[in-house]
Write an enzyme that holds these catalytic residues in place. Structure first.
Site, PDB file in Angstrom:
ATOM      1  N   ARG A  76       0.968  -1.467  -0.167  1.00 30.25           N
ATOM      2  CA  ARG A  76      -0.014   0.107   0.005  1.00 30.25           C
ATOM      3  C   ARG A  76       0.787   1.229   0.089  1.00 30.25           C
ATOM      4  O   ARG A  76       0.470   2.237   0.601  1.00 30.25           O
ATOM      5  CB  ARG A  76      -0.897   0.130   1.115  1.00 30.25           C
ATOM      6  CG  ARG A  76      -1.921  -0.869   1.016  1.00 30.25           C
ATOM      7  CD  ARG A  76      -2.998  -0.984   0.128  1.00 30.25           C
ATOM      8  NE  ARG A  76      -4.069  -1.685   0.195  1.00 30.25           N
ATOM      9  CZ  ARG A  76      -4.013  -3.080  -0.238  1.00 30.25           C
ATOM     10  NH1 ARG A  76      -3.109  -3.691  -0.943  1.00 30.25           N
ATOM     11  NH2 ARG A  76      -5.302  -3.667   0.006  1.00 30.25           N
ATOM     12  N   SER A  85     -10.793  -0.940   2.813  1.00 34.88           N
ATOM     13  CA  SER A  85     -10.147  -0.770   4.060  1.00 34.88           C
ATOM     14  C   SER A  85      -9.893   0.326   4.753  1.00 34.88           C
ATOM     15  O   SER A  85      -9.498   1.226   3.835  1.00 34.88           O
ATOM     16  CB  SER A  85      -8.757  -1.697   3.707  1.00 34.88           C
ATOM     17  OG  SER A  85      -9.228  -3.080   3.592  1.00 34.88           O
ATOM     18  N   GLU A 117      -5.497   4.158   6.082  1.00 34.89           N
ATOM     19  CA  GLU A 117      -5.161   3.687   4.340  1.00 34.89           C
ATOM     20  C   GLU A 117      -5.587   5.128   3.757  1.00 34.89           C
ATOM     21  O   GLU A 117      -4.899   5.429   2.965  1.00 34.89           O
ATOM     22  CB  GLU A 117      -5.837   2.295   4.028  1.00 34.89           C
ATOM     23  CG  GLU A 117      -5.212   1.770   3.013  1.00 34.89           C
ATOM     24  CD  GLU A 117      -6.071   1.039   1.811  1.00 34.89           C
ATOM     25  OE1 GLU A 117      -6.797   1.934   1.527  1.00 34.89           O
ATOM     26  OE2 GLU A 117      -5.971   0.100   1.719  1.00 34.89           O
TER      27      GLU A 117
HETATM   28  P1  FAD Z   1      -8.897   8.616  -5.423  1.00 36.76           P
HETATM   29  O1  FAD Z   1      -9.512   8.381  -4.329  1.00 36.76           O
HETATM   30  O2  FAD Z   1      -9.469   9.625  -6.715  1.00 36.76           O
HETATM   31  O3  FAD Z   1      -7.471   9.231  -5.172  1.00 36.76           O
HETATM   32  C1  FAD Z   1      -6.592   8.540  -4.352  1.00 36.76           C
HETATM   33  C2  FAD Z   1      -5.486   9.276  -4.223  1.00 36.76           C
HETATM   34  O4  FAD Z   1      -4.636   9.337  -5.475  1.00 36.76           O
HETATM   35  C3  FAD Z   1      -5.654  10.821  -3.855  1.00 36.76           C
HETATM   36  O5  FAD Z   1      -4.573  11.272  -2.871  1.00 36.76           O
HETATM   37  C4  FAD Z   1      -5.518  11.621  -5.164  1.00 36.76           C
HETATM   38  O6  FAD Z   1      -5.304  12.893  -4.952  1.00 36.76           O
HETATM   39  C5  FAD Z   1      -4.480  10.621  -6.060  1.00 36.76           C
HETATM   40  N1  FAD Z   1      -4.675  10.624  -7.265  1.00 36.76           N
HETATM   41  C6  FAD Z   1      -5.909  10.190  -7.942  1.00 36.76           C
HETATM   42  N2  FAD Z   1      -5.422  10.086  -9.013  1.00 36.76           N
HETATM   43  C7  FAD Z   1      -4.376  10.631  -9.367  1.00 36.76           C
HETATM   44  C8  FAD Z   1      -3.436  10.834 -10.585  1.00 36.76           C
HETATM   45  N3  FAD Z   1      -3.737  10.479 -11.857  1.00 36.76           N
HETATM   46  N4  FAD Z   1      -1.885  11.314 -10.255  1.00 36.76           N
HETATM   47  C9  FAD Z   1      -1.630  11.748  -9.014  1.00 36.76           C
HETATM   48  N5  FAD Z   1      -2.408  11.302  -7.749  1.00 36.76           N
HETATM   49  C10 FAD Z   1      -3.733  10.857  -8.308  1.00 36.76           C
HETATM   50  N6  FAD Z   1      -7.630  -0.882  -2.744  1.00 36.76           N
HETATM   51  C11 FAD Z   1      -6.724  -2.031  -2.748  1.00 36.76           C
HETATM   52  O7  FAD Z   1      -5.497  -1.688  -2.959  1.00 36.76           O
HETATM   53  N7  FAD Z   1      -7.342  -3.272  -2.800  1.00 36.76           N
HETATM   54  C12 FAD Z   1      -8.685  -3.281  -2.694  1.00 36.76           C
HETATM   55  O8  FAD Z   1      -9.001  -4.693  -2.827  1.00 36.76           O
HETATM   56  C13 FAD Z   1      -9.450  -2.558  -2.417  1.00 36.76           C
HETATM   57  N8  FAD Z   1     -10.724  -2.586  -2.448  1.00 36.76           N
HETATM   58  C14 FAD Z   1     -11.624  -1.741  -2.283  1.00 36.76           C
HETATM   59  C15 FAD Z   1     -13.038  -1.689  -2.154  1.00 36.76           C
HETATM   60  C16 FAD Z   1     -13.841  -0.803  -2.040  1.00 36.76           C
HETATM   61  C17 FAD Z   1     -15.519  -1.193  -1.883  1.00 36.76           C
HETATM   62  C18 FAD Z   1     -13.275   0.418  -2.102  1.00 36.76           C
HETATM   63  C19 FAD Z   1     -14.349   1.938  -1.915  1.00 36.76           C
HETATM   64  C20 FAD Z   1     -12.123   0.782  -2.054  1.00 36.76           C
HETATM   65  C21 FAD Z   1     -11.132  -0.327  -2.199  1.00 36.76           C
HETATM   66  N9  FAD Z   1      -9.812  -0.092  -2.306  1.00 36.76           N
HETATM   67  C22 FAD Z   1      -9.026  -0.677  -2.682  1.00 36.76           C
HETATM   68  C23 FAD Z   1      -9.302   1.302  -2.358  1.00 36.76           C
HETATM   69  C24 FAD Z   1      -9.376   2.164  -3.512  1.00 36.76           C
HETATM   70  O9  FAD Z   1     -10.251   1.319  -4.662  1.00 36.76           O
HETATM   71  C25 FAD Z   1      -7.981   2.168  -4.506  1.00 36.76           C
HETATM   72  O10 FAD Z   1      -6.967   2.822  -3.563  1.00 36.76           O
HETATM   73  C26 FAD Z   1      -7.865   2.816  -5.785  1.00 36.76           C
HETATM   74  O11 FAD Z   1      -6.812   2.857  -6.283  1.00 36.76           O
HETATM   75  C27 FAD Z   1      -8.141   4.539  -5.623  1.00 36.76           C
HETATM   76  O12 FAD Z   1      -8.458   5.034  -6.980  1.00 36.76           O
HETATM   77  P2  FAD Z   1      -9.432   6.200  -7.319  1.00 36.76           P
HETATM   78  O13 FAD Z   1      -9.212   6.480  -8.777  1.00 36.76           O
HETATM   79  O14 FAD Z   1     -10.863   6.131  -6.498  1.00 36.76           O
HETATM   80  O15 FAD Z   1      -8.527   7.250  -6.246  1.00 36.76           O
HETATM   81  N1  EPU Z   2     -11.336 -10.971   9.398  1.00 39.37           N
HETATM   82  C1  EPU Z   2     -12.117 -11.121  10.734  1.00 39.37           C
HETATM   83  N2  EPU Z   2     -13.080 -10.221  10.892  1.00 39.37           N
HETATM   84  C2  EPU Z   2     -13.386  -9.343  10.138  1.00 39.37           C
HETATM   85  C3  EPU Z   2     -12.465  -9.022   9.044  1.00 39.37           C
HETATM   86  C4  EPU Z   2     -11.450  -9.973   8.799  1.00 39.37           C
HETATM   87  O1  EPU Z   2     -11.804 -12.235  11.549  1.00 39.37           O
HETATM   88  O2  EPU Z   2     -14.208  -8.623  10.547  1.00 39.37           O
HETATM   89  C5  EPU Z   2     -10.177 -12.022   9.257  1.00 39.37           C
HETATM   90  C6  EPU Z   2     -10.646 -12.927   8.181  1.00 39.37           C
HETATM   91  O3  EPU Z   2     -11.518 -13.876   8.620  1.00 39.37           O
HETATM   92  C7  EPU Z   2      -9.215 -13.216   7.550  1.00 39.37           C
HETATM   93  C8  EPU Z   2      -8.380 -11.972   7.668  1.00 39.37           C
HETATM   94  O4  EPU Z   2      -9.139 -11.195   8.883  1.00 39.37           O
HETATM   95  O5  EPU Z   2      -8.885 -14.342   8.024  1.00 39.37           O
HETATM   96  C9  EPU Z   2      -8.309 -11.233   6.389  1.00 39.37           C
HETATM   97  O6  EPU Z   2      -9.411 -10.757   6.233  1.00 39.37           O
HETATM   98  P1  EPU Z   2      -9.614 -10.459   4.536  1.00 39.37           P
HETATM   99  O7  EPU Z   2      -9.175 -11.871   3.611  1.00 39.37           O
HETATM  100  O8  EPU Z   2     -11.114 -10.043   4.177  1.00 39.37           O
HETATM  101  O9  EPU Z   2      -8.694  -9.565   3.951  1.00 39.37           O
HETATM  102  P2  EPU Z   2      -8.023  -8.064   4.592  1.00 39.37           P
HETATM  103  O10 EPU Z   2      -6.775  -8.139   5.274  1.00 39.37           O
HETATM  104  O11 EPU Z   2      -8.986  -7.703   5.588  1.00 39.37           O
HETATM  105  C10 EPU Z   2      -6.942  -7.242   2.728  1.00 39.37           C
HETATM  106  C11 EPU Z   2      -6.959  -6.021   1.907  1.00 39.37           C
HETATM  107  C12 EPU Z   2      -8.082  -5.688   1.074  1.00 39.37           C
HETATM  108  C13 EPU Z   2      -8.102  -7.029   0.126  1.00 39.37           C
HETATM  109  C14 EPU Z   2      -8.040  -8.217   0.845  1.00 39.37           C
HETATM  110  C15 EPU Z   2      -7.989  -9.327  -0.093  1.00 39.37           C
HETATM  111  C16 EPU Z   2      -5.564  -4.071   3.179  1.00 39.37           C
HETATM  112  C17 EPU Z   2      -5.626  -3.098   4.102  1.00 39.37           C
HETATM  113  N3  EPU Z   2      -6.810  -4.835   2.980  1.00 39.37           N
HETATM  114  O12 EPU Z   2      -8.145  -6.924   3.552  1.00 39.37           O
HETATM  115  O13 EPU Z   2      -7.901  -4.570   0.218  1.00 39.37           O
HETATM  116  O14 EPU Z   2      -9.141  -6.599  -0.842  1.00 39.37           O
HETATM  117  O15 EPU Z   2      -7.049  -8.098   1.544  1.00 39.37           O
HETATM  118  O16 EPU Z   2      -6.414  -9.334  -0.709  1.00 39.37           O
HETATM  119  O17 EPU Z   2      -4.450  -4.677   2.876  1.00 39.37           O
HETATM  120  C18 EPU Z   2      -8.430  -2.010   0.559  1.00 39.37           C
HETATM  121  O18 EPU Z   2      -7.316  -1.814   0.467  1.00 39.37           O
HETATM  122  O19 EPU Z   2      -9.718  -1.046   0.552  1.00 39.37           O
HETATM  123  C19 EPU Z   2      -9.041  -3.308   0.413  1.00 39.37           C
HETATM  124  C20 EPU Z   2     -10.506  -3.770   0.441  1.00 39.37           C
END
Ligand code: FAD
Ligand code: EPU
Length: 339
Positions: free
Chosen positions: A165, A239, A334
């Site tokens: 991250r 997250s 995050e």
């Molecule tokens: P924004 O929120 O618009 O911007 C994020 C940051 O980047 C801000 O500081 C912004 O100023 C900057 N920025 C945006 N575009 C540019 C650009 N072109 N140049 C320079 N700076 C820029 N993240 C994960 O890593 N793994 C996951 O599994 C994951 N799951 C998610 C699930 C949900 C339901 C949600 C809501 C979010 C999740 N995220 C996850 C977080 C998010 O989706 C990612 O961080 C994504 O890359 C953000 O993209 P965005 O375009 O919405 O960024």
């Molecule tokens: N868990 C619990 N209770 C909860 C949530 C999680 O016990 O309420 C346990 C799960 O059972 C599992 C472990 O925690 O054993 C990890 O949970 P999960 O697999 O859902 O993943 P996570 O570590 O919580 C991370 C990323 C996610 C990404 C998933 C899958 C971060 C901060 N988050 O979540 O990214 O989608 O792994 O790879 O690293 C995001 O960044 O926004 C995001 C959603």
């Protein structure tokens, strides 16, 4: 020519649905419009906020500056060799649509990253990751415009300094570059990564010859839909905290009282703890006070009443204090807060 809209409500431009206003808002679709926007900001002494899909930001107050919505579009195959294709995508392309496009074209490598919200341009900022794959594993290079000089610069993987991250754009080069395109190195034959526990479990009864990238993508989407709220109906930013990296000594201390704590090995001396598990175990799941803690995933804070991001930050502070006193572990936010 781009329109500079004053006192612009950003509620539809952030997935937390925070109803704060930017002093000015503009959408830019190419470098000429972007350079004009930077000039406008400089002349009017306005701080800058770059917006992609708004899925990783917490807007807790009005933004006293210019919000620039990056809408560069387009994707192309730039080169290929025997084993790889190199696909360049513009910053404003939607991430999830791009993953689906690559699957349709049989360009493999992005399947574990299916259904992550947001746009291409933000993906390298925090080196997005999910289900055992990170952006850095499929990254070739990116182009970014330097705000100070207006020059377009190419960044290699090494120059991006990707980590969990993390990247150089959150550290030494924070707020200095606007990412305009990202080039991905994808494979022509599938190379599946199915070691992530939830993914491995879902595939237990599937014979090896039936496991395809399309199936992996479908399972990842199913798992995500079962745990993560759709921001369109329940506003959230995924997250809210990073999974904390602690020493093995800290892990042993926690295990004295909590033998089931979820931890992933990093190296001989450190492990990554599941922050969702810590928050869940500390009793926060289902908590609601303005903002809420998601029932299916305690690491996700939601904003059901579409309040300002400050309501979410208040709950986040309570959780941080509680996890620190229960486990002695410090959580780091995050998504980035503005202003
Ligand atoms: P924004 O929120 O618009 O911007 C994020 C940051 O980047 C801000 O500081 C912004 O100023 C900057 N920025 C945006 N575009 C540019 C650009 N072109 N140049 C320079 N700076 C820029 N993240 C994960 O890593 N793994 C996951 O599994 C994951 N799951 C998610 C699930 C949900 C339901 C949600 C809501 C979010 C999740 N995220 C996850 C977080 C998010 O989706 C990612 O961080 C994504 O890359 C953000 O993209 P965005 O375009 O919405 O960024
Ligand atoms: N868990 C619990 N209770 C909860 C949530 C999680 O016990 O309420 C346990 C799960 O059972 C599992 C472990 O925690 O054993 C990890 O949970 P999960 O697999 O859902 O993943 P996570 O570590 O919580 C991370 C990323 C996610 C990404 C998933 C899958 C971060 C901060 N988050 O979540 O990214 O989608 O792994 O790879 O690293 C995001 O960044 O926004 C995001 C959603």
């Amino acid at each position: 020519m781009s329109l500079y809209l004053p006192h612009f409500n950003l509620q539809n431009y952030n997935t937390l649905a925070s109803p704060v206003c930017a002093e000015f808002f503009v959408s830019v679709k190419d470098e000429v419009e972007l350079m004009a926007a930077l000039k406008f900001a400089k002349e009017n002494n306005l701080p800058l906020l770059f917006l992609g899909g708004g899925s990783n930001i917490v807007l807790h107050d009005d933004f006293p500056g210019l919000a620039i919505h990056i809408q560069f579009m387009g994707k192309e195959l730039v080169r290929e060799d025997l084993e790889h294709v190199y696909i360049k995508a513009a910053a404003g392309e939607n991430w999830s649509d791009f993953v689906d496009y690559c699957l349709d074209e049989q360009f493999w490598g992005l399947e574990n990253l299916s259904l992550i919200p947001g746009n291409i341009g933000a993906a390298p900022i925090q080196n997005i990751g999910a289900y055992g794959v990170e952006l850095k594993d499929v990254f070739s290079e990116l182009t970014a415009l330097e705000i100070k000089s207006g020059l377009s610069i190419t960044f290699t993987p090494e120059a991006c300094q990707f980590g969990y991250r993390d990247s150089v754009f959150k550290n030494a080069l924070k707020d200095q570059f606007i990412i305009t395109s990202v080039t991905f190195k994808l494979t022509k034959s599938p190379s599946l990564k199915i070691h992530y526990p939830a993914l491995r479990d879902a595939l237990t009864n599937v014979s090896a010859d039936k496991i395809t990238p399309e199936l992996v993508s479908q399972i990842v989407c199913d798992i995500r839909r079962s745990k993560l709220p759709d921001p369109k109906t329940i506003p959230n930013v995924g997250s809210f905290f990073k999974n904390p990296i602690v020493s093995t000594a800290t892990l042993s201390a926690i295990q004295q009282s909590f033998p089931n704590v979820v931890a992933y090995p990093i190296d001989d001396n450190s492990v990554k703890l599941a922050a969702g598990w810590l928050i869940d175990k500390a009793g926060w799941k289902g908590f609601r006070q303005g903002a809420a803690v998601h029932e299916q995933q305690a690491l996700v804070l939601t904003n059901p009443y579409r309040l300002s991001g400050s309501a979410v930050l208040e709950v986040a502070e309570l959780i941080k204090a509680s996890v620190l006193s229960t486990f002695g572990v410090e959580l780091e936010q995050e998504p980035r807060s503005y202003p």
